[in-house]
Design a protein around this motif. Sequence first.
Motif, PDB file in Angstrom:
ATOM      1  N   LEU A 153      13.712  42.935  30.166  1.00 49.77           N
ATOM      2  CA  LEU A 153      14.373  42.955  31.460  1.00 49.77           C
ATOM      3  C   LEU A 153      13.360  42.482  32.493  1.00 49.77           C
ATOM      4  CD1 LEU A 153      16.845  43.830  33.195  1.00 49.77           C
ATOM      5  CD2 LEU A 153      15.715  46.048  33.416  1.00 49.77           C
ATOM      6  N   PHE A 154      13.692  41.410  33.197  1.00 43.17           N
ATOM      7  CA  PHE A 154      12.804  40.854  34.211  1.00 43.17           C
ATOM      8  C   PHE A 154      13.220  41.397  35.568  1.00 43.17           C
ATOM      9  CE2 PHE A 154      12.481  38.056  30.653  1.00 43.17           C
ATOM     10  CZ  PHE A 154      11.155  37.667  30.645  1.00 43.17           C
ATOM     11  N   VAL A 155      12.298  42.090  36.236  1.00 38.54           N
ATOM     12  CA  VAL A 155      12.569  42.732  37.519  1.00 38.54           C
ATOM     13  C   VAL A 155      11.815  41.980  38.609  1.00 38.54           C
ATOM     14  CG1 VAL A 155      12.399  44.874  38.830  1.00 38.54           C
ATOM     15  CG2 VAL A 155      12.820  44.955  36.363  1.00 38.54           C
ATOM     16  N   PHE A 156      12.541  41.597  39.663  1.00 37.82           N
ATOM     17  CA  PHE A 156      11.960  40.913  40.808  1.00 37.82           C
ATOM     18  C   PHE A 156      12.228  41.732  42.066  1.00 37.82           C
ATOM     19  CE2 PHE A 156      12.769  37.713  37.630  1.00 37.82           C
ATOM     20  CZ  PHE A 156      11.642  36.920  37.685  1.00 37.82           C
ATOM     21  N   SER A 157      11.315  41.667  43.028  1.00 33.49           N
ATOM     22  CA  SER A 157      11.472  42.440  44.252  1.00 33.49           C
ATOM     23  C   SER A 157      12.443  41.794  45.236  1.00 33.49           C
ATOM     24  CB  SER A 157      10.114  42.651  44.930  1.00 33.49           C
ATOM     25  OG  SER A 157       9.533  41.406  45.248  1.00 33.49           O
ATOM     26  N   GLU A 158      12.803  40.551  44.986  1.00 39.95           N
ATOM     27  CA  GLU A 158      13.757  39.869  45.848  1.00 39.95           C
ATOM     28  C   GLU A 158      14.621  38.933  45.006  1.00 39.95           C
ATOM     29  OE1 GLU A 158      11.060  36.251  47.554  1.00 39.95           O
ATOM     30  OE2 GLU A 158      10.668  38.252  48.350  1.00 39.95           O
ATOM     31  N   GLU A 159      15.692  38.468  45.601  1.00 42.29           N
ATOM     32  CA  GLU A 159      16.598  37.573  44.891  1.00 42.29           C
ATOM     33  C   GLU A 159      15.901  36.245  44.633  1.00 42.29           C
ATOM     34  OE1 GLU A 159      20.984  35.674  45.677  1.00 42.29           O
ATOM     35  OE2 GLU A 159      20.477  37.603  46.581  1.00 42.29           O
ATOM     36  N   ILE A 160      16.045  35.743  43.407  1.00 42.62           N
ATOM     37  CA  ILE A 160      15.440  34.450  43.068  1.00 42.62           C
ATOM     38  C   ILE A 160      16.506  33.545  42.469  1.00 42.62           C
ATOM     39  CG2 ILE A 160      13.163  35.475  42.640  1.00 42.62           C
ATOM     40  CD1 ILE A 160      13.810  34.795  39.610  1.00 42.62           C
ATOM     41  N   TYR A 161      16.244  32.274  42.501  1.00 38.42           N
ATOM     42  CA  TYR A 161      17.115  31.282  41.884  1.00 38.42           C
ATOM     43  C   TYR A 161      16.268  30.455  40.941  1.00 38.42           C
ATOM     44  CZ  TYR A 161      20.299  32.570  45.579  1.00 38.42           C
ATOM     45  OH  TYR A 161      21.120  33.276  46.407  1.00 38.42           O
ATOM     46  N   GLY A 162      16.780  30.177  39.780  1.00 35.94           N
ATOM     47  CA  GLY A 162      16.030  29.388  38.832  1.00 35.94           C
ATOM     48  C   GLY A 162      16.366  29.790  37.413  1.00 35.94           C
ATOM     49  N   GLY A 163      15.539  29.334  36.517  1.00 39.94           N
ATOM     50  CA  GLY A 163      15.765  29.615  35.114  1.00 39.94           C
ATOM     51  C   GLY A 163      14.501  30.101  34.453  1.00 39.94           C
ATOM     52  N   PHE A 164      14.595  30.292  33.149  1.00 38.21           N
ATOM     53  CA  PHE A 164      13.466  30.771  32.368  1.00 38.21           C
ATOM     54  C   PHE A 164      13.197  29.809  31.233  1.00 38.21           C
ATOM     55  CE2 PHE A 164      14.783  34.597  34.427  1.00 38.21           C
ATOM     56  CZ  PHE A 164      13.644  35.369  34.541  1.00 38.21           C
ATOM     57  N   TRP A 165      11.953  29.661  30.916  1.00 38.99           N
ATOM     58  CA  TRP A 165      11.528  28.931  29.737  1.00 38.99           C
ATOM     59  C   TRP A 165      10.334  29.699  29.207  1.00 38.99           C
ATOM     60  CZ3 TRP A 165       6.755  26.393  28.944  1.00 38.99           C
ATOM     61  CH2 TRP A 165       6.678  25.680  27.746  1.00 38.99           C
ATOM     62  N   MET A 166      10.368  30.030  27.928  1.00 35.43           N
ATOM     63  CA  MET A 166       9.277  30.795  27.351  1.00 35.43           C
ATOM     64  C   MET A 166       8.622  30.030  26.214  1.00 35.43           C
ATOM     65  SD  MET A 166       9.699  34.826  27.184  1.00 35.43           S
ATOM     66  CE  MET A 166      10.777  35.241  28.510  1.00 35.43           C
ATOM     67  N   LYS A 167       7.357  29.799  26.392  1.00 37.89           N
ATOM     68  CA  LYS A 167       6.564  29.116  25.389  1.00 37.89           C
ATOM     69  C   LYS A 167       6.250  30.079  24.243  1.00 37.89           C
ATOM     70  CE  LYS A 167       2.208  26.613  25.175  1.00 37.89           C
ATOM     71  NZ  LYS A 167       1.080  26.131  25.937  1.00 37.89           N
ATOM     72  N   ASN A 168       6.209  29.544  23.038  1.00 32.95           N
ATOM     73  CA  ASN A 168       5.780  30.299  21.858  1.00 32.95           C
ATOM     74  C   ASN A 168       6.626  31.546  21.565  1.00 32.95           C
ATOM     75  OD1 ASN A 168       3.622  28.506  21.318  1.00 32.95           O
ATOM     76  ND2 ASN A 168       2.475  29.500  22.943  1.00 32.95           N
ATOM     77  N   THR A 169       7.938  31.426  21.703  1.00 34.73           N
ATOM     78  CA  THR A 169       8.798  32.548  21.330  1.00 34.73           C
ATOM     79  C   THR A 169       9.621  32.168  20.134  1.00 34.73           C
ATOM     80  OG1 THR A 169      10.496  31.826  22.881  1.00 34.73           O
ATOM     81  CG2 THR A 169       9.012  33.560  23.614  1.00 34.73           C
TER      82      THR A 169
END
Length: 65
Positions: A49-65
């Motif tokens: 679960l990724f928790v951010f202190s403010e609203e963000i826009y964008g995506g995720f990309w994870m290397k080596n998963t």
Amino acid sequence: MKNRIKTKVIKIISGNKVTGLTVQVADTQRKREKGLMFVGKLPENEGMLFVFSEEIYGGFWMKNT
């Protein structure tokens, strides 16, 4: 002391179906940057679960998963 990642159990409710997920909580920049890198396999119903202190826009990309 090592920076341990905490885990939480969350419930996803969809209609009458409830699914419990055990998630690692990525609540700092360092934890979000590492994410699940180098994790070869996760058990069913586990994740992060990724928790951010403010609203963000964008995506995720994870290397080596």
